[in-house]
Enzyme design. Structure first.
Site, PDB file in Angstrom:
ATOM      1  N   THR A  36       1.368   7.254  -0.237  1.00 32.59           N
ATOM      2  CA  THR A  36       1.931   8.542  -0.620  1.00 32.59           C
ATOM      3  C   THR A  36       1.112   9.121  -1.766  1.00 32.59           C
ATOM      4  O   THR A  36       0.976   8.507  -2.820  1.00 32.59           O
ATOM      5  CB  THR A  36       3.406   8.361  -1.044  1.00 32.59           C
ATOM      6  OG1 THR A  36       4.104   7.737   0.038  1.00 32.59           O
ATOM      7  CG2 THR A  36       4.038   9.699  -1.356  1.00 32.59           C
ATOM      8  N   ASN A  50      10.873   3.340  -1.269  1.00 30.62           N
ATOM      9  CA  ASN A  50      10.725   2.112  -0.498  1.00 30.62           C
ATOM     10  C   ASN A  50      11.296   0.889  -1.214  1.00 30.62           C
ATOM     11  O   ASN A  50      11.003  -0.239  -0.836  1.00 30.62           O
ATOM     12  CB  ASN A  50       9.255   1.874  -0.159  1.00 30.62           C
ATOM     13  CG  ASN A  50       8.717   2.920   0.776  1.00 30.62           C
ATOM     14  OD1 ASN A  50       9.468   3.586   1.477  1.00 30.62           O
ATOM     15  ND2 ASN A  50       7.408   3.087   0.786  1.00 30.62           N
ATOM     16  N   ARG A  81       0.789  -1.239   0.000  1.00 28.78           N
ATOM     17  CA  ARG A  81       0.000   0.000   0.000  1.00 28.78           C
ATOM     18  C   ARG A  81       0.817   1.282   0.000  1.00 28.78           C
ATOM     19  O   ARG A  81       0.254   2.363   0.096  1.00 28.78           O
ATOM     20  CB  ARG A  81      -1.010   0.020   1.161  1.00 28.78           C
ATOM     21  CG  ARG A  81      -1.964  -1.138   1.111  1.00 28.78           C
ATOM     22  CD  ARG A  81      -3.190  -0.960   1.920  1.00 28.78           C
ATOM     23  NE  ARG A  81      -2.945  -0.468   3.255  1.00 28.78           N
ATOM     24  CZ  ARG A  81      -3.905   0.032   4.023  1.00 28.78           C
ATOM     25  NH1 ARG A  81      -5.127   0.119   3.585  1.00 28.78           N
ATOM     26  NH2 ARG A  81      -3.629   0.440   5.232  1.00 28.78           N
ATOM     27  N   ASP A  82       2.131   1.204  -0.065  1.00 28.61           N
ATOM     28  CA  ASP A  82       2.954   2.420  -0.186  1.00 28.61           C
ATOM     29  C   ASP A  82       4.182   2.105  -1.031  1.00 28.61           C
ATOM     30  O   ASP A  82       5.306   2.428  -0.673  1.00 28.61           O
ATOM     31  CB  ASP A  82       3.357   2.941   1.189  1.00 28.61           C
ATOM     32  CG  ASP A  82       3.859   4.387   1.140  1.00 28.61           C
ATOM     33  OD1 ASP A  82       3.560   5.087   0.142  1.00 28.61           O
ATOM     34  OD2 ASP A  82       4.541   4.818   2.078  1.00 28.61           O
ATOM     35  N   LEU A  83       3.942   1.456  -2.171  1.00 24.71           N
ATOM     36  CA  LEU A  83       5.031   1.074  -3.056  1.00 24.71           C
ATOM     37  C   LEU A  83       5.468   2.287  -3.872  1.00 24.71           C
ATOM     38  O   LEU A  83       4.679   2.869  -4.611  1.00 24.71           O
ATOM     39  CB  LEU A  83       4.564  -0.052  -3.985  1.00 24.71           C
ATOM     40  CG  LEU A  83       5.638  -0.798  -4.733  1.00 24.71           C
ATOM     41  CD1 LEU A  83       6.620  -1.460  -3.776  1.00 24.71           C
ATOM     42  CD2 LEU A  83       5.013  -1.845  -5.627  1.00 24.71           C
TER      43      LEU A  83
END
Length: 66
Positions: free
Chosen positions: A60, A28, A22-24
């Site tokens: 993001t 990261n 959910r924040d690729l």
């Protein structure tokens, strides 16, 4: 192109474990000298549960799909 293929395979592996990052984003993704990729920051990750909805707008903002 090799890195893109490796990333897709790594994301597929994470999904096979029933996890969703959910924040690729590029911040990261850790790329080692041997070109291996490590997906980092699972702070907002979720276990893929079919009976629950996901929290909207998690991650993001500039990296979210439209």
């Amino acid at each position: 192109m090799d890195l893109a293929v490796k990333l897709v395979l790594d994301v597929e592996h994470v999904h096979d474990l029933n996890l969703i990052n959910r924040d690729l984003k590029s911040d990261n993704l850790l790329i080692a000298a041997d070109k291996s990729i490590k997906i980092a920051d699972f702070g907002v990750a979720r276990i893929d549960v079919l009976t629950e909805g996901m929290t909207p707008e998690t991650g993001t903002y500039h990296w979210m799909a439209p």
